[in-house]
Design an enzyme around this catalytic site. Structure first.
Site, PDB file in Angstrom:
ATOM      1  N   LYS A  16       0.976  -1.211  -0.314  1.00  0.00           N
ATOM      2  CA  LYS A  16       0.163  -0.396   0.514  1.00  0.00           C
ATOM      3  C   LYS A  16       0.960   1.601  -0.175  1.00  0.00           C
ATOM      4  O   LYS A  16       0.823   2.420   1.167  1.00  0.00           O
ATOM      5  CB  LYS A  16      -1.122   0.222   1.076  1.00  0.00           C
ATOM      6  N   ARG A  17       2.165   1.543  -0.893  1.00  0.00           N
ATOM      7  CA  ARG A  17       2.072   2.124  -0.882  1.00  0.00           C
ATOM      8  C   ARG A  17       2.403   3.789  -1.442  1.00  0.00           C
ATOM      9  O   ARG A  17       0.966   3.595  -3.252  1.00  0.00           O
ATOM     10  CB  ARG A  17       3.826   2.196  -1.925  1.00  0.00           C
TER      11      ARG A  17
END
Length: 272
Positions: free
Chosen positions: A93-94
């Protein structure tokens, strides 16, 4: 991994199952704590037991990062152990400004060699573009998530439609169905029909089946496309099916049960 290679795996295994390796040191069977690397030993036995029934594994990086250097080592060993024909997703979830995203892309695509990474699209196109320069790698954008807090922002109306629809419509132009997927939670099955109208050809990564209460049959009914187009994830329902010494056998049973339902759905849709 290319889209064609992924589709071959789905048809051969008659499955679109993704198994989340959310490996919590506090939840794994106690007898494994004596192992040199308990997290890897747990993952190794889960992979051995389930690899015939799934087409993807998705390590949730938080569970590895929380263990410091040892956690990163466990993650690297896990990645190297996963069979090469199985799709790997860094559930990271960058999402950050371009030069930072370039470093994230290098970390997960070059150094760790994941096939895909989950990305939060809030910062816009320039925060996602660096991930697309890698051939045969995939970006998986968060679109409509299964958690309760998704109601805080994702359903806010913008231009007369929910924000999650605006995100999908805008971001679908950043990549293609050959290098981009979208996260759509299984608990949002009522929205799947509309989402499929917006992105009929893309793959969807669908968490929330099992412990979170999502219905696999409903997800398949509304989400399948001509190439399957689904990776349905189950984490806790499989890997923590038992905390006893026979935990791998229980994980195998649960994975097989989901695979059988997926086979029925694929057969019904004429895809196998």
């Amino acid at each position: 991994m290319t889209r064609a290679q992924l589709i071959v795996q789905i048809k051969e295994k008659k499955s679109f199952l993704c198994i989340g390796l959310d490996t919590d040191i506090n939840l794994i069977p106690k007898h494994l704590l004596d192992a040199q690397d308990p997290i890897f030993e747990f993952n190794k036995q889960i992979i051995d037991a389930t690899k015939d029934f799934c087409v993807a594994y998705k390590p949730n990086l938080a569970f590895y990062e929380s263990q410091g250097i040892k956690g990163w080592e466990s993650l690297q060993k896990t990645l190297e152990y996963i069979p090469k024909d199985i799709f790997t997703i860094a559930d990271a979830k960058r999402g950050d400004i371009g030069n930072t995203s370039s470093m994230y892309a290098k970390a997960f695509f070059e150094n760790m060699n994941f096939n895909a990474i989950t990305i939060a699209p809030y910062m816009g196109e320039d925060s996602v573009k660096p991930f697309f320069i890698y051939d045969q790698k995939w970006v998986i954008l968060l679109a409509l998530t299964s958690n309760d807090g998704s109601k805080d922002f994702q359903f806010i109306k913008t231009n007369g439609k929910p924000l999650y629809q605006e995100v999908i419509e805008t971001s679908r132009e950043w990549g293609s169905p050959s290098n981009m997927m979208f996260v759509v939670g299984a608990t949002r099955v009522d929205s799947l029909r509309e989402i499929r109208k917006i992105i009929p050809n893309h793959f969807l990564l669908v968490p929330g089946v099992g412990a979170q209460g999502g219905s696999l049959k409903e997800v398949a009914h509304y989400g399948l496309n001509q190439d399957c187009g689904l990776l349905v994830n189950s984490s806790r329902g499989i890997i923590y099916a038992s905390n006893q010494t026979d935990f791998a056998d229980h994980a195998k049973f649960e994975a097989h049960q989901l695979q059988r339902i997926m086979q029925q759905s694929l057969d019904k849709a004429g895809l196998i």
